[in-house]
Design a protein around this motif. Structure first.
Motif, PDB file in Angstrom:
ATOM      1  N   LYS A 242      19.869  22.238  57.498  1.00  0.00           N
ATOM      2  CA  LYS A 242      18.646  23.022  57.681  1.00  0.00           C
ATOM      3  C   LYS A 242      19.016  24.439  58.109  1.00  0.00           C
ATOM      4  O   LYS A 242      19.924  24.635  58.921  1.00  0.00           O
ATOM      5  N   SER A 243      18.318  25.440  57.572  1.00  0.00           N
ATOM      6  CA  SER A 243      18.634  26.836  57.891  1.00  0.00           C
ATOM      7  C   SER A 243      17.366  27.595  58.259  1.00  0.00           C
ATOM      8  O   SER A 243      16.244  27.125  58.021  1.00  0.00           O
ATOM      9  N   ASP A 244      17.562  28.788  58.805  1.00  0.00           N
ATOM     10  CA  ASP A 244      16.432  29.657  59.155  1.00  0.00           C
ATOM     11  C   ASP A 244      16.003  30.521  57.970  1.00  0.00           C
ATOM     12  O   ASP A 244      15.020  31.256  58.059  1.00  0.00           O
ATOM     13  N   GLY A 245      16.763  30.457  56.881  1.00  0.00           N
ATOM     14  CA  GLY A 245      16.438  31.265  55.714  1.00  0.00           C
ATOM     15  C   GLY A 245      15.220  30.746  54.970  1.00  0.00           C
ATOM     16  O   GLY A 245      14.657  29.700  55.312  1.00  0.00           O
ATOM     17  N   GLU A 246      14.810  31.495  53.945  1.00  0.00           N
ATOM     18  CA  GLU A 246      13.626  31.130  53.182  1.00  0.00           C
ATOM     19  C   GLU A 246      13.964  30.546  51.819  1.00  0.00           C
ATOM     20  O   GLU A 246      13.076  30.101  51.094  1.00  0.00           O
ATOM     21  N   GLU A 247      15.254  30.544  51.452  1.00  0.00           N
ATOM     22  CA  GLU A 247      15.666  30.074  50.147  1.00  0.00           C
ATOM     23  C   GLU A 247      16.565  28.841  50.270  1.00  0.00           C
ATOM     24  O   GLU A 247      17.269  28.661  51.259  1.00  0.00           O
ATOM     25  N   THR A 248      16.511  28.006  49.241  1.00  0.00           N
ATOM     26  CA  THR A 248      17.435  26.880  49.154  1.00  0.00           C
ATOM     27  C   THR A 248      18.718  27.361  48.479  1.00  0.00           C
ATOM     28  O   THR A 248      18.668  27.996  47.424  1.00  0.00           O
ATOM     29  N   GLU A 249      19.848  27.089  49.106  1.00  0.00           N
ATOM     30  CA  GLU A 249      21.125  27.548  48.578  1.00  0.00           C
ATOM     31  C   GLU A 249      22.092  26.376  48.472  1.00  0.00           C
ATOM     32  O   GLU A 249      22.098  25.481  49.318  1.00  0.00           O
ATOM     33  N   ILE A 250      22.922  26.402  47.445  1.00  0.00           N
ATOM     34  CA  ILE A 250      23.947  25.375  47.290  1.00  0.00           C
ATOM     35  C   ILE A 250      25.273  26.052  46.975  1.00  0.00           C
ATOM     36  O   ILE A 250      25.330  27.035  46.231  1.00  0.00           O
ATOM     37  N   ARG A 251      26.308  25.567  47.596  1.00  0.00           N
ATOM     38  CA  ARG A 251      27.639  26.102  47.312  1.00  0.00           C
ATOM     39  C   ARG A 251      28.650  24.967  47.354  1.00  0.00           C
ATOM     40  O   ARG A 251      28.462  23.967  48.047  1.00  0.00           O
ATOM     41  N   ARG A 252      29.723  25.142  46.609  1.00  0.00           N
ATOM     42  CA  ARG A 252      30.771  24.136  46.574  1.00  0.00           C
ATOM     43  C   ARG A 252      31.698  24.338  47.763  1.00  0.00           C
ATOM     44  O   ARG A 252      32.107  25.473  48.055  1.00  0.00           O
ATOM     45  N   LEU A 253      32.009  23.265  48.469  1.00  0.00           N
ATOM     46  CA  LEU A 253      32.965  23.326  49.570  1.00  0.00           C
ATOM     47  C   LEU A 253      34.371  23.262  48.998  1.00  0.00           C
ATOM     48  O   LEU A 253      34.670  22.449  48.122  1.00  0.00           O
ATOM     49  N   ARG A 254      35.247  24.101  49.517  1.00  0.00           N
ATOM     50  CA  ARG A 254      36.594  24.173  48.969  1.00  0.00           C
ATOM     51  C   ARG A 254      37.630  24.200  50.087  1.00  0.00           C
ATOM     52  O   ARG A 254      37.322  24.509  51.232  1.00  0.00           O
ATOM     53  N   GLY A 255      38.849  23.885  49.727  1.00  0.00           N
ATOM     54  CA  GLY A 255      39.979  24.058  50.637  1.00  0.00           C
ATOM     55  C   GLY A 255      39.848  23.295  51.932  1.00  0.00           C
ATOM     56  O   GLY A 255      39.383  22.153  51.989  1.00  0.00           O
ATOM     57  N   LEU A 256      40.235  23.972  53.005  1.00  0.00           N
ATOM     58  CA  LEU A 256      40.352  23.312  54.300  1.00  0.00           C
ATOM     59  C   LEU A 256      39.028  22.927  54.934  1.00  0.00           C
ATOM     60  O   LEU A 256      39.002  22.115  55.856  1.00  0.00           O
ATOM     61  N   GLU A 257      37.920  23.494  54.473  1.00  0.00           N
ATOM     62  CA  GLU A 257      36.629  23.150  55.096  1.00  0.00           C
ATOM     63  C   GLU A 257      36.159  21.745  54.728  1.00  0.00           C
ATOM     64  O   GLU A 257      35.247  21.204  55.355  1.00  0.00           O
ATOM     65  N   ARG A 258      36.771  21.134  53.729  1.00  0.00           N
ATOM     66  CA  ARG A 258      36.312  19.822  53.285  1.00  0.00           C
ATOM     67  C   ARG A 258      36.690  18.713  54.274  1.00  0.00           C
ATOM     68  O   ARG A 258      35.888  17.815  54.541  1.00  0.00           O
ATOM     69  N   LEU A 259      37.916  18.735  54.808  1.00  0.00           N
ATOM     70  CA  LEU A 259      38.339  17.662  55.712  1.00  0.00           C
ATOM     71  C   LEU A 259      37.505  17.599  56.996  1.00  0.00           C
ATOM     72  O   LEU A 259      37.076  16.513  57.392  1.00  0.00           O
ATOM     73  N   PRO A 260      37.252  18.743  57.667  1.00  0.00           N
ATOM     74  CA  PRO A 260      36.387  18.667  58.856  1.00  0.00           C
ATOM     75  C   PRO A 260      34.979  18.171  58.535  1.00  0.00           C
ATOM     76  O   PRO A 260      34.345  17.528  59.372  1.00  0.00           O
ATOM     77  N   THR A 261      34.504  18.456  57.331  1.00  0.00           N
ATOM     78  CA  THR A 261      33.171  17.986  56.933  1.00  0.00           C
ATOM     79  C   THR A 261      33.143  16.465  56.847  1.00  0.00           C
ATOM     80  O   THR A 261      32.199  15.818  57.305  1.00  0.00           O
ATOM     81  N   VAL A 262      34.200  15.883  56.265  1.00  0.00           N
ATOM     82  CA  VAL A 262      34.278  14.420  56.183  1.00  0.00           C
ATOM     83  C   VAL A 262      34.344  13.812  57.575  1.00  0.00           C
ATOM     84  O   VAL A 262      33.647  12.828  57.874  1.00  0.00           O
ATOM     85  N   ARG A 263      35.150  14.384  58.447  1.00  0.00           N
ATOM     86  CA  ARG A 263      35.266  13.818  59.799  1.00  0.00           C
ATOM     87  C   ARG A 263      33.943  13.943  60.552  1.00  0.00           C
ATOM     88  O   ARG A 263      33.500  12.997  61.211  1.00  0.00           O
ATOM     89  N   TYR A 264      33.309  15.093  60.459  1.00  0.00           N
ATOM     90  CA  TYR A 264      32.064  15.319  61.187  1.00  0.00           C
ATOM     91  C   TYR A 264      30.986  14.323  60.766  1.00  0.00           C
ATOM     92  O   TYR A 264      30.189  13.855  61.595  1.00  0.00           O
ATOM     93  N   HIS A 265      30.955  13.981  59.474  1.00  0.00           N
ATOM     94  CA  HIS A 265      29.910  13.087  58.970  1.00  0.00           C
ATOM     95  C   HIS A 265      30.378  11.644  58.827  1.00  0.00           C
ATOM     96  O   HIS A 265      29.714  10.837  58.168  1.00  0.00           O
ATOM     97  N   THR A 266      31.508  11.322  59.440  1.00  0.00           N
ATOM     98  CA  THR A 266      31.899   9.920  59.546  1.00  0.00           C
ATOM     99  C   THR A 266      30.952   9.219  60.516  1.00  0.00           C
ATOM    100  O   THR A 266      30.605   9.753  61.566  1.00  0.00           O
ATOM    101  N   TYR A 267      30.528   8.027  60.169  1.00  0.00           N
ATOM    102  CA  TYR A 267      29.559   7.296  60.987  1.00  0.00           C
ATOM    103  C   TYR A 267      30.173   6.947  62.342  1.00  0.00           C
ATOM    104  O   TYR A 267      31.251   6.353  62.405  1.00  0.00           O
ATOM    105  N   ARG A 268      29.503   7.337  63.414  1.00  0.00           N
ATOM    106  CA  ARG A 268      29.981   7.140  64.790  1.00  0.00           C
ATOM    107  C   ARG A 268      31.438   7.625  64.906  1.00  0.00           C
ATOM    108  O   ARG A 268      32.348   6.873  65.256  1.00  0.00           O
TER     109      ARG A 268
END
Length: 313
Positions: free
Chosen positions: A229-255
């Protein structure tokens, strides 16, 4: 091994596992018959003494000797061990739906960890023969988005806990959970559904059966969409690349706190590396208000189509 042959059990199927349970689990698919030992046994047991021995300074969680324990006021005490056994000591007067809520949530997530699977927090649907997962913080719209895909005829694989396993050649697959979604009243209203038809779980959240649109076979995971969720007024999509992908997986691991407490940091990292190397990952930022679910669905379908063209190009 069957821990208590004399007990009366019903046999179910969920997360690719045969589950023999002393607790009736209407959310799960029933097996017509059981051949051999079950993968998981769920049994009723007085856990008050075991909890007092292990709890220490934490009010809700306890660890030790490969076990995980959970104590929730108004629900009960739970113990998960060996990836094959869940013991439950319901609180006095606890509603059956409340007891099952934690059994199928946190306890099942811990059991999947113990069985060396990767549980992600979100929903997954099947698009074009591939699994796509929607992850995000509470309230981001994961289940609502999955429900919108179901209305368009796309099958559901799982809601809340996404069980990911790797094949022998390290290809990630999503294992089907059980044919039910959990939706807030706000989401039900947004999707034009009638809450009076569904079983209330807690507060204004309801259990939505989806048996006719449930995929019962594992499906290769092709992409993860992180909803933000963002404070902006538009819906945006971008591809995650490189090193930002691993922290995303860990952050959204269940419990995700269970990763370190269960001694699984190395395994989780290794599995996550195999995962991000083989799938597309996207961040979908949407306004906190003033957006439509249809808009998000269209953005995701366009990204899936583009990704398929790239992989076949």
């Amino acid at each position: 091994m069957n821990p208590n042959p004399a007990a009366s059990r019903t046999v179910y199927k969920a997360f690719g596992l045969t589950i023999a349970s002393e607790i009736v689990m209407p959310e799960l698919l029933r097996e017509s018959e059981q051949t051999g030992e079950a993968d998981v046994y769920i049994e009723l047991e007085d856990l008050s003494h075991a909890w007092n021995e292990r709890s220490g300074s934490d009010d809700h969680y306890a660890f030790g000797d490969g076990e995980f324990m959970l104590n929730i006021e108004g629900a009960g005490i739970y113990r998960v061990r060996g990836g094959s056994r869940i013991s439950v000591s319901p609180a006095a007067g606890a509603e059956a739906t409340t007891v099952r809520l934690y059994l199928l949530g946190t306890c099942m997530g811990a059991l999947l960890f113990q069985r060396q699977l990767l549980p992600l927090h979100g929903s997954a649907v099947v698009i074009g023969g591939k699994a796509y997962a929607f992850v995000g913080d509470s309230g981001a719209g994961k289940s609502t988005l999955a429900a919108a895909f179901l209305k368009l005829g796309y099958p559901l694989l799982t809601d809340d806990v996404i069980a990911v396993t790797l094949s022998r050649d390290r290809v990630p697959f999503v294992i089907p959970a059980y044919p039910q979604q959990k939706l807030w009243q706000e989401s039900i209203d947004k999707l034009g559904m009638q809450s009076g038809r569904y079983l209330p779980l807690y507060q204004t959240k309801f259990a939505i059966p989806v048996a006719s649109q449930f995929c019962k076979e594992p499906v290769p995971l092709a992409g993860i969409f992180e909803l933000v969720k963002s404070d902006g007024e538009e819906t945006e999509i971008r591809r995650l690349r490189g090193l930002e992908r691993l922290p995303t997986v860990r952050y959204h691991t269940y419990r995700q706190f269970l990763i370190s407490d269960l001694g699984l940091d190395h395994r989780h990292f290794s599995t996550s590396v195999s995962l991000v190397e083989r799938i597309g990952m996207y961040q979908l930022r949407r306004p906190a208000a003033g957006f439509t679910v249809d808009e998000l669905v269209n953005r995701i379908l366009a990204a899936v189509d583009e990704g398929a063209k790239i992989s076949h190009g």
